[in-house]
Design a protein around this motif. Structure first.
Motif, short mmCIF file in Angstrom:
data_model
loop_
_atom_site.label_atom_id
_atom_site.label_comp_id
_atom_site.label_asym_id
_atom_site.label_seq_id
_atom_site.Cartn_x
_atom_site.Cartn_y
_atom_site.Cartn_z
N THR A 1 0.84 -1.20 0.00
CA THR A 1 0.00 0.00 0.00
C THR A 1 0.87 1.25 0.00
OG1 THR A 1 -1.71 -1.22 1.18
CG2 THR A 1 -1.90 1.17 1.17
N LEU A 2 1.97 1.22 0.74
CA LEU A 2 2.91 2.35 0.74
C LEU A 2 3.51 2.54 -0.65
CD1 LEU A 2 4.34 4.54 2.37
CD2 LEU A 2 6.09 2.83 2.92
N LEU A 3 3.86 1.46 -1.33
CA LEU A 3 4.38 1.53 -2.70
C LEU A 3 3.36 2.19 -3.62
CD1 LEU A 3 6.49 0.66 -4.90
CD2 LEU A 3 5.16 -1.44 -5.09
N GLU A 4 2.11 1.78 -3.49
CA GLU A 4 1.05 2.38 -4.31
C GLU A 4 0.88 3.87 -3.99
OE1 GLU A 4 -1.72 -1.60 -4.85
OE2 GLU A 4 -2.25 -0.12 -3.33
N ALA A 5 0.97 4.21 -2.70
CA ALA A 5 0.82 5.62 -2.29
C ALA A 5 1.92 6.47 -2.90
CB ALA A 5 0.84 5.73 -0.76
N VAL A 6 3.15 5.98 -2.86
CA VAL A 6 4.27 6.73 -3.43
C VAL A 6 4.07 6.93 -4.94
CG1 VAL A 6 6.75 6.62 -3.92
CG2 VAL A 6 5.90 6.09 -1.63
N ALA A 7 3.62 5.88 -5.62
CA ALA A 7 3.37 6.00 -7.06
C ALA A 7 2.27 7.02 -7.36
CB ALA A 7 3.01 4.64 -7.64
N VAL A 8 1.18 6.95 -6.61
CA VAL A 8 0.06 7.87 -6.83
C VAL A 8 0.48 9.30 -6.50
CG1 VAL A 8 -2.25 8.48 -5.98
CG2 VAL A 8 -1.73 6.13 -6.58
N LEU A 9 1.21 9.49 -5.41
CA LEU A 9 1.68 10.84 -5.06
C LEU A 9 2.67 11.36 -6.10
CD1 LEU A 9 1.99 10.47 -1.20
CD2 LEU A 9 0.29 11.80 -2.46
N ILE B 1 -6.01 13.11 -7.33
CA ILE B 1 -4.97 12.09 -7.17
C ILE B 1 -4.27 12.26 -5.82
CG2 ILE B 1 -2.74 11.33 -8.09
CD1 ILE B 1 -3.92 11.83 -10.89
N LEU B 2 -4.07 13.50 -5.40
CA LEU B 2 -3.46 13.76 -4.09
C LEU B 2 -4.32 13.18 -2.96
CD1 LEU B 2 -1.26 15.17 -2.39
CD2 LEU B 2 -2.71 17.21 -2.42
N VAL B 3 -5.64 13.33 -3.07
CA VAL B 3 -6.55 12.78 -2.06
C VAL B 3 -6.41 11.25 -1.99
CG1 VAL B 3 -8.99 12.39 -1.50
CG2 VAL B 3 -8.18 14.68 -2.11
N PHE B 4 -6.36 10.60 -3.15
CA PHE B 4 -6.19 9.15 -3.16
C PHE B 4 -4.83 8.75 -2.58
CE2 PHE B 4 -9.68 9.08 -6.28
CZ PHE B 4 -10.43 8.06 -5.74
N GLY B 5 -3.80 9.49 -2.90
CA GLY B 5 -2.47 9.19 -2.35
C GLY B 5 -2.44 9.31 -0.84
N LEU B 6 -3.06 10.36 -0.31
CA LEU B 6 -3.12 10.53 1.14
C LEU B 6 -3.95 9.42 1.79
CD1 LEU B 6 -3.47 14.41 1.36
CD2 LEU B 6 -1.42 13.02 1.77
N GLY B 7 -5.02 9.02 1.12
CA GLY B 7 -5.82 7.89 1.62
C GLY B 7 -5.02 6.60 1.67
N LEU B 8 -4.21 6.38 0.65
CA LEU B 8 -3.36 5.19 0.64
C LEU B 8 -2.31 5.24 1.75
CD1 LEU B 8 -2.95 4.71 -3.20
CD2 LEU B 8 -4.03 3.11 -1.61
N LEU B 9 -1.80 6.44 2.03
CA LEU B 9 -0.86 6.57 3.15
C LEU B 9 -1.55 6.23 4.47
CD1 LEU B 9 1.18 9.82 2.33
CD2 LEU B 9 1.99 7.45 2.31
N THR C 1 -10.92 -3.78 3.99
CA THR C 1 -11.92 -3.56 2.93
C THR C 1 -11.49 -2.48 1.94
OG1 THR C 1 -13.69 -4.37 4.34
CG2 THR C 1 -14.33 -3.00 2.47
N PRO C 2 -11.03 -1.29 2.40
CA PRO C 2 -10.61 -0.30 1.40
C PRO C 2 -9.41 -0.76 0.57
CG PRO C 2 -10.55 0.64 3.63
CD PRO C 2 -11.03 -0.76 3.75
N THR C 3 -8.53 -1.56 1.16
CA THR C 3 -7.38 -2.06 0.40
C THR C 3 -7.83 -3.02 -0.69
OG1 THR C 3 -5.91 -1.82 2.31
CG2 THR C 3 -5.20 -3.32 0.59
N VAL C 4 -8.72 -3.94 -0.33
CA VAL C 4 -9.24 -4.89 -1.32
C VAL C 4 -10.00 -4.14 -2.41
CG1 VAL C 4 -10.85 -6.81 -1.69
CG2 VAL C 4 -9.26 -6.86 0.24
N LEU C 5 -10.83 -3.19 -2.03
CA LEU C 5 -11.61 -2.43 -3.01
C LEU C 5 -10.69 -1.65 -3.96
CD1 LEU C 5 -14.31 -1.42 -4.09
CD2 LEU C 5 -14.23 0.39 -2.39
N TRP C 6 -9.73 -0.93 -3.41
CA TRP C 6 -8.81 -0.14 -4.23
C TRP C 6 -8.09 -1.04 -5.24
CZ3 TRP C 6 -7.32 4.47 -5.87
CH2 TRP C 6 -6.04 4.61 -6.41
#
Length: 143
Positions: free
Chosen positions: A22-30, A58-66, A81-86
């Motif tokens: 999830t952190l990897l995804e957050a860094v990519a999205v940010l 995109i910033l909102v999604f990145g912060l959510g992933l963080l 649940t949010p991880t599986v959904l995302w």
């Protein structure tokens, strides 16, 4: 108010895996949000409003992933649940990338999404006692 981890909860391998993915995804999205900022600052975008709106979303999604990654690092139950959904939503993205000729990127997105789903689902959660666990409901055993 500070959030303290439960003393009975331990961070297990699946929690760590889900958190790191999830952190990897957050860094990519940010990084994509930063790209939009770069486009706006350099004047590379033709539509400033669209770039600002996309970057903010995109910033909102990145912060959510963080926030999800932080929850996983504390062995919380709520990020499941949010991880599986995302990550389930990333699977059609991976397919679309494949169909547009970006197969290496599609494979990377698909592999990370499937691995994240697997880690999230395999992470142990809290279990509430119920009647099937042999918990007494006060009526005694009639067998």
């Amino acid at each position: 108010m500070t959030e303290s981890p439960s003393p009975t909860r331990e961070v297990r391998g699946s929690h760590r895996a889900a958190g790191l993915l999830t952190l990897l995804e957050a860094v990519a999205v940010l990084g994509f949000a930063g790209f939009y900022v770069y486009e706006m600052v350099t004047g590379a975008t033709e539509d400033l409003t669209r770039a600002a709106t996309s970057g903010a979303l995109i910033l909102v999604f990145g912060l959510g992933l963080l926030a999800l990654a932080r929850g996983w690092s504390r062995a919380a139950d709520w990020p499941r649940t949010p991880t599986v959904l995302w990550n389930a939503l990333l699977l059609p993205v991976a397919w679309s990338l494949h169909e547009s000729g970006r197969t290496p990127v599609a494979l990377a997105v698909g592999v990370v999404a499937v691995a994240s789903i697997a880690a999230a689902v395999s992470a142990p959660g809290r279990r509430e006692p119920d009647a099937s666990d042999g918990a007494s409901d006060g009526r005694g055993d009639v067998s």
